[in-house]
Design an enzyme around this catalytic site. Structure first.
Site, PDB file in Angstrom:
ATOM      1  N   SER A  15      41.512  92.012  65.806  1.00  0.00           N
ATOM      2  CA  SER A  15      42.705  91.509  64.721  1.00  0.00           C
ATOM      3  C   SER A  15      42.868  92.153  63.486  1.00  0.00           C
ATOM      4  O   SER A  15      44.083  92.369  62.929  1.00  0.00           O
ATOM      5  CB  SER A  15      42.800  90.271  64.927  1.00  0.00           C
ATOM      6  OG  SER A  15      41.880  89.626  64.208  1.00  0.00           O
ATOM      7  N   ASP A 191      39.510  81.869  56.606  1.00  0.00           N
ATOM      8  CA  ASP A 191      38.548  81.584  57.570  1.00  0.00           C
ATOM      9  C   ASP A 191      37.379  82.508  57.711  1.00  0.00           C
ATOM     10  O   ASP A 191      36.676  82.551  58.519  1.00  0.00           O
ATOM     11  CB  ASP A 191      39.223  81.887  59.336  1.00  0.00           C
ATOM     12  CG  ASP A 191      39.810  83.104  59.287  1.00  0.00           C
ATOM     13  OD1 ASP A 191      39.720  83.934  58.284  1.00  0.00           O
ATOM     14  OD2 ASP A 191      40.436  83.461  60.321  1.00  0.00           O
ATOM     15  N   HIS A 194      39.819  86.810  58.480  1.00  0.00           N
ATOM     16  CA  HIS A 194      41.012  87.545  58.394  1.00  0.00           C
ATOM     17  C   HIS A 194      41.346  87.894  56.787  1.00  0.00           C
ATOM     18  O   HIS A 194      41.986  86.825  56.328  1.00  0.00           O
ATOM     19  CB  HIS A 194      42.108  86.952  59.421  1.00  0.00           C
ATOM     20  CG  HIS A 194      41.828  86.788  60.686  1.00  0.00           C
ATOM     21  ND1 HIS A 194      41.247  85.889  61.244  1.00  0.00           N
ATOM     22  CD2 HIS A 194      42.254  87.678  61.610  1.00  0.00           C
ATOM     23  CE1 HIS A 194      40.993  86.019  62.570  1.00  0.00           C
ATOM     24  NE2 HIS A 194      41.716  87.176  62.857  1.00  0.00           N
TER      25      HIS A 194
END
Length: 219
Positions: A15, A191, A194
């Site tokens: 991601s 978190d 990210h």
């Protein structure tokens, strides 16, 4: 700079690489390259080295582990015929062991991680002009934190493989160190994984430094 005229750079990962890029191939106008470090790398290359016509393709997919990369390697790397390949993978390989501790089938332990990454490198490197290996990271300055310590171990695997196969090595964890001396981790990434744009700029800067990028253009 290591990248030269008309080189095609494929950047693959999870991601952090994906960042909402265009599917099935992250290439083209507007936000096709996503909103993260890949887009920043491309923007700097196009603005400072426009004469080179470097082609950047984002093949990151959110949630991927090295196991997922292996499953899609033929279509998303080999068939792309890159001149240069950048790999940043491992965050989910570690993270699933911490956020989903009971679901062991989603865990990619370090032995499998090393074996699979090595297989992908061996399969691809002969056809490349160059390979760039980036470590996974955890935006946490405390080296004794469990997930940070595990991430460092996976990063050491990346460094070992880079040395063995003559790849360009980027220690993304080290790149975050000077930033984390002044900015609280959750400010960079809620978190600790990210990152916001400052975090992505940190990754892009590390990447550009590693490939010999110069603000003055051709070297």
């Amino acid at each position: 700079m290591l990248l030269q005229n008309k080189d095609k750079l494929v950047m693959i990962g999870d991601s952090i690489t994906d960042c909402g890029r265009k599917k099935p191939e992250g290439e083209g106008r507007n936000d096709a390259l996503g909103s993260g470090y890949v887009a920043l790398v491309d923007s700097f290359l196009q603005s400072v080295y426009p004469e080179l016509g470097i082609r950047v393709v984002n093949m990151g997919i959110s949630g991927n582990t090295v196991r997922n990369l292996k499953d899609r390697w033929q279509t998303d790397v080999i068939d792309q015929k890159p001149d240069w390949l950048s790999i940043m993978i491992g965050i989910n390989d570690v993270w699933r062991q911490y956020d989903l501790p009971q679901i062991v089938e989603k865990h990619v332990y370090i032995e499998e991680y090393e074996q699979t990454l090595r297989e992908l490198v061996e399969r691809t490197k002969p056809s490349l002009k160059g390979l760039i290996l980036m470590t996974p990271y955890y935006i946490e300055p405390n080296e004794n934190d469990g997930m940070r310590a595990a991430m460092d171990q996976y990063g050491a695997v990346v460094q070992k493989i880079a040395q063995q196969y003559g790849a360009v090595f980027i220690d993304t964890q080290k790149a975050f160190e000077p930033v984390l001396k002044h900015i609280y981790p959750a400010t960079l990434a809620w978190d600790r994984v990210h990152p916001n744009m400052t975090g992505h700029m940190t990754l892009a800067r590390a990447f550009l430094n590693a490939i010999g990028f110069s603000w003055n253009g051709q070297q």
